[in-house]
Design a protein around this motif. Structure first.
Motif, mmCIF file in Angstrom:
data_model
loop_
_atom_site.group_PDB
_atom_site.id
_atom_site.type_symbol
_atom_site.label_atom_id
_atom_site.label_comp_id
_atom_site.label_asym_id
_atom_site.label_seq_id
_atom_site.Cartn_x
_atom_site.Cartn_y
_atom_site.Cartn_z
ATOM 1 N N MET A 1 -41.046 -84.786 -2.496
ATOM 2 C CA MET A 1 -41.938 -85.903 -2.265
ATOM 3 C C MET A 1 -42.491 -85.853 -0.845
ATOM 4 S SD MET A 1 -39.945 -88.901 -4.370
ATOM 5 C CE MET A 1 -41.262 -90.088 -4.415
ATOM 6 N N ARG A 2 -41.649 -85.477 0.099
ATOM 7 C CA ARG A 2 -42.123 -85.355 1.479
ATOM 8 C C ARG A 2 -43.174 -84.263 1.563
ATOM 9 N NH1 ARG A 2 -42.783 -88.081 4.728
ATOM 10 N NH2 ARG A 2 -42.210 -86.837 6.496
ATOM 11 N N LYS A 3 -42.968 -83.152 0.860
ATOM 12 C CA LYS A 3 -43.919 -82.046 0.846
ATOM 13 C C LYS A 3 -45.293 -82.513 0.357
ATOM 14 C CE LYS A 3 -44.471 -77.525 -1.319
ATOM 15 N NZ LYS A 3 -43.852 -76.578 -2.231
ATOM 16 N N ARG A 4 -45.301 -83.485 -0.520
ATOM 17 C CA ARG A 4 -46.542 -84.006 -1.098
ATOM 18 C C ARG A 4 -47.111 -85.181 -0.307
ATOM 19 N NH1 ARG A 4 -48.535 -80.543 -5.104
ATOM 20 N NH2 ARG A 4 -46.728 -79.344 -5.714
ATOM 21 N N GLY A 5 -46.514 -85.478 0.851
ATOM 22 C CA GLY A 5 -47.078 -86.490 1.737
ATOM 23 C C GLY A 5 -46.565 -87.904 1.551
ATOM 24 N N ILE A 6 -45.504 -88.069 0.767
ATOM 25 C CA ILE A 6 -44.933 -89.407 0.595
ATOM 26 C C ILE A 6 -44.214 -89.781 1.890
ATOM 27 C CG2 ILE A 6 -43.306 -90.804 -0.738
ATOM 28 C CD1 ILE A 6 -45.869 -89.953 -2.252
ATOM 29 N N ILE A 50 -42.833 -91.253 -12.441
ATOM 30 C CA ILE A 50 -43.461 -90.879 -11.171
ATOM 31 C C ILE A 50 -42.627 -89.813 -10.466
ATOM 32 C CG2 ILE A 50 -44.126 -91.730 -8.888
ATOM 33 C CD1 ILE A 50 -44.640 -94.458 -10.369
ATOM 34 N N ILE A 51 -41.327 -90.017 -10.419
ATOM 35 C CA ILE A 51 -40.444 -89.058 -9.747
ATOM 36 C C ILE A 51 -40.491 -87.703 -10.434
ATOM 37 C CG2 ILE A 51 -38.035 -88.542 -9.217
ATOM 38 C CD1 ILE A 51 -37.689 -91.599 -8.801
ATOM 39 N N SER A 52 -40.533 -87.697 -11.763
ATOM 40 C CA SER A 52 -40.579 -86.416 -12.476
ATOM 41 C C SER A 52 -41.866 -85.660 -12.180
ATOM 42 C CB SER A 52 -40.409 -86.628 -13.983
ATOM 43 O OG SER A 52 -41.551 -87.254 -14.533
ATOM 44 N N LEU A 53 -42.964 -86.366 -11.970
ATOM 45 C CA LEU A 53 -44.216 -85.697 -11.617
ATOM 46 C C LEU A 53 -44.094 -84.974 -10.279
ATOM 47 C CD1 LEU A 53 -46.778 -88.425 -12.713
ATOM 48 C CD2 LEU A 53 -46.316 -86.252 -13.853
ATOM 49 N N PHE A 54 -43.460 -85.607 -9.315
ATOM 50 C CA PHE A 54 -43.242 -84.954 -8.029
ATOM 51 C C PHE A 54 -42.275 -83.788 -8.172
ATOM 52 C CE2 PHE A 54 -44.842 -88.971 -6.305
ATOM 53 C CZ PHE A 54 -45.734 -88.484 -5.373
ATOM 54 N N ASN A 56 -41.749 -81.828 -10.703
ATOM 55 C CA ASN A 56 -42.342 -80.684 -11.402
ATOM 56 C C ASN A 56 -43.638 -80.184 -10.777
ATOM 57 O OD1 ASN A 56 -40.417 -80.376 -13.449
ATOM 58 N ND2 ASN A 56 -41.288 -82.095 -14.568
ATOM 59 N N ALA A 57 -44.133 -80.814 -9.734
ATOM 60 C CA ALA A 57 -45.445 -80.472 -9.176
ATOM 61 C C ALA A 57 -45.550 -79.003 -8.774
ATOM 62 C CB ALA A 57 -45.761 -81.381 -7.989
ATOM 63 N N ASP A 58 -44.536 -78.463 -8.114
ATOM 64 C CA ASP A 58 -44.593 -77.056 -7.700
ATOM 65 C C ASP A 58 -44.676 -76.122 -8.903
ATOM 66 O OD1 ASP A 58 -44.531 -77.728 -5.030
ATOM 67 O OD2 ASP A 58 -42.395 -77.325 -4.792
ATOM 68 N N LEU A 59 -43.941 -76.432 -9.938
ATOM 69 C CA LEU A 59 -43.967 -75.607 -11.147
ATOM 70 C C LEU A 59 -45.366 -75.608 -11.760
ATOM 71 C CD1 LEU A 59 -42.481 -73.962 -13.332
ATOM 72 C CD2 LEU A 59 -41.908 -76.133 -14.430
ATOM 73 N N LEU A 60 -46.009 -76.757 -11.787
ATOM 74 C CA LEU A 60 -47.337 -76.845 -12.382
ATOM 75 C C LEU A 60 -48.410 -76.197 -11.513
ATOM 76 C CD1 LEU A 60 -47.118 -80.483 -13.763
ATOM 77 C CD2 LEU A 60 -46.818 -78.348 -15.024
ATOM 78 N N ASP A 110 -34.553 -71.210 -8.266
ATOM 79 C CA ASP A 110 -35.267 -71.405 -7.022
ATOM 80 C C ASP A 110 -35.223 -72.838 -6.511
ATOM 81 O OD1 ASP A 110 -35.955 -68.772 -7.265
ATOM 82 O OD2 ASP A 110 -37.971 -69.146 -7.990
ATOM 83 N N ALA A 111 -34.884 -73.788 -7.394
ATOM 84 C CA ALA A 111 -34.988 -75.204 -7.020
ATOM 85 C C ALA A 111 -34.020 -75.565 -5.896
ATOM 86 C CB ALA A 111 -34.706 -76.085 -8.230
ATOM 87 N N GLU A 112 -34.526 -76.304 -4.956
ATOM 88 C CA GLU A 112 -33.684 -76.869 -3.904
ATOM 89 C C GLU A 112 -33.629 -78.352 -4.177
ATOM 90 O OE1 GLU A 112 -34.749 -75.996 0.087
ATOM 91 O OE2 GLU A 112 -35.331 -73.955 -0.411
ATOM 92 N N CYS A 113 -32.420 -78.869 -4.333
ATOM 93 C CA CYS A 113 -32.293 -80.297 -4.559
ATOM 94 C C CYS A 113 -32.706 -81.047 -3.309
ATOM 95 C CB CYS A 113 -30.859 -80.658 -4.922
ATOM 96 S SG CYS A 113 -30.657 -80.855 -6.678
ATOM 97 N N GLY A 114 -33.276 -82.157 -3.491
ATOM 98 C CA GLY A 114 -33.683 -82.975 -2.363
ATOM 99 C C GLY A 114 -34.990 -83.653 -2.666
ATOM 100 N N ILE A 115 -35.191 -84.736 -2.010
ATOM 101 C CA ILE A 115 -36.368 -85.554 -2.290
ATOM 102 C C ILE A 115 -37.464 -85.250 -1.315
ATOM 103 C CG2 ILE A 115 -37.180 -87.921 -2.302
ATOM 104 C CD1 ILE A 115 -34.526 -88.634 -3.559
#
Length: 115
Positions: A1-6, A50-54, A56-60, A110-115
């Motif tokens: 979420m931080r990566k996406r500017g939240i 909403i959280i699931s969209l964030f 999965n965003a990198d995958l999409l 590859d997934a790193e857990c974290g918000i």
């Protein structure tokens, strides 16, 4: 979420909401001991979509639309599609999407857990 500017305030609040959760399993005549929940969000939580969209965003984002690749996702379902001159060509493109870094078969690795 931080990566996406939240903003940090929102992601910290979400971490606080998800921290320290516990649950039990109950089925047939069995009830488990209480145990911690280390990931995920409560079923039915209005924020889950909403959280699931964030999440999965990198995958999409890994597809290259200029090369005829497409991705769609909703909650825990993801679709990769590709246009090709033949089935074999399209299939090879989808396979490459799945196998590249961050792709469908690599997402758990590859997934790193974290918000």
């Amino acid at each position: 979420m931080r990566k996406r500017g939240i903003p940090l305030e929102y992601t910290e609040w979400l971490k606080w909401c998800l921290d320290g959760r516990k649950t039990t399993l109950a089925f047939d005549n069995f009830i488990s001991e209480i145990f911690g929940v280390g990931n995920g969000i409560d079923q039915g939580c209005p924020l889950s979509v909403i959280i699931s969209l964030f999440y999965n965003a990198d995958l999409l984002d890994i597809v290259n639309r200029k090369k005829g690749e497409l991705s769609l996702g909703f909650i825990d379902d993801t679709l990769f599609a590709a246009r090709g001159r033949s089935f074999v060509e399209a299939n090879e493109k989808v396979k490459a999407i799945m196998e590249k870094e961050g792709g469908g078969t690599r997402v758990e690795q590859d997934a790193e857990c974290g918000i």
